[in-house]
Design an enzyme around this catalytic site. Sequence first.
Site, mmCIF file in Angstrom:
data_model
loop_
_atom_site.group_PDB
_atom_site.id
_atom_site.type_symbol
_atom_site.label_atom_id
_atom_site.label_comp_id
_atom_site.label_asym_id
_atom_site.label_seq_id
_atom_site.Cartn_x
_atom_site.Cartn_y
_atom_site.Cartn_z
ATOM 1 N N LYS A 137 0.855 -1.188 0.000
ATOM 2 C CA LYS A 137 0.000 0.000 0.000
ATOM 3 C C LYS A 137 0.892 1.239 0.000
ATOM 4 O O LYS A 137 1.738 1.412 0.893
ATOM 5 C CB LYS A 137 -0.878 -0.039 1.247
ATOM 6 C CG LYS A 137 -2.181 0.685 1.130
ATOM 7 C CD LYS A 137 -3.018 0.358 2.351
ATOM 8 C CE LYS A 137 -4.278 1.152 2.382
ATOM 9 N NZ LYS A 137 -4.913 1.086 3.709
HETATM 10 C C1 E4P Z 1 -8.126 1.581 4.271
HETATM 11 O O1 E4P Z 1 -7.515 1.187 3.330
HETATM 12 C C2 E4P Z 1 -8.094 2.981 4.731
HETATM 13 O O2 E4P Z 1 -6.855 3.277 5.282
HETATM 14 C C3 E4P Z 1 -9.211 3.154 5.723
HETATM 15 O O3 E4P Z 1 -10.400 2.667 5.125
HETATM 16 C C4 E4P Z 1 -9.392 4.564 6.215
HETATM 17 O O4 E4P Z 1 -10.575 4.609 6.981
HETATM 18 P P1 E4P Z 1 -10.926 5.824 7.962
HETATM 19 O O5 E4P Z 1 -11.151 7.046 7.134
HETATM 20 O O6 E4P Z 1 -12.169 5.369 8.677
HETATM 21 O O7 E4P Z 1 -9.752 5.977 8.883
#
Ligand code: E4P
Length: 219
Positions: free
Chosen positions: A88
């Site tokens: 990622k």
């Molecule tokens: C996942 O890949 C993201 O980092 C995550 O969904 C972010 O979610 P949030 O905005 O609830 O922190």
Amino acid sequence: MKFFVDTANLDQIREAYDLGILDGVTTNPSLMAKEGIVGQQNILDHYVNICNIVGSGDVSAEVISTDFEGIIREGQILSELHNNIVVKVPMIKEGVKAIKYFSDKGIRTNCTLIFSPGQAILAAKAGATYISPFIGRLDDIHLDGINLIEQIVHIYGNYAFETEILAASIRNPLHIVKCAEAGADVVTCPLPSILGLLKHPLTDAGLAQFLADHKKANG
Ligand code: E4P
């Protein structure tokens, strides 16, 4: 539409897997910290533990470097942990360069922190396997997160980009349904949002009635 669970909590990942609908997991540095996973070796071990729960499902593991060399170094280590790891990478200039590098090497990536169609185009051009548009965080600042998913679905369709749209920052079951309507390839959700899809008062009332009628008739 694939379902990923958006957590680093092993119990929640097991619960989602046992439900039989789990296609993968996404994590981020905040989610790892929330579970108290600190120190490089513990973090790497935790990713392997997650991979071992989800079988063939993809597991996104996020780099914390922001320079090209650092992202490459970290991504290489992460990708060698397990076949299911997807590296990622943040949507920054160095990240786009790294995604292109990884793509040329056959290393799969998830470009995270996508908030605009332009960012989605760049990530797809660089060869990202997934992009993560953050719906909830857009909604939080009174912009329309679902509209972003619709825009990206339309744009990617125009050019047959193979990059998968992984809708992230999901906050409730309605977000999941709206992502399905919009044509997202994947939703990554907190477990309560997935379980929320089960709920309907008429289901509960109907089941209670069926069981009561059966008991009355059969004793
Ligand atoms: C996942 O890949 C993201 O980092 C995550 O969904 C972010 O979610 P949030 O905005 O609830 O922190």
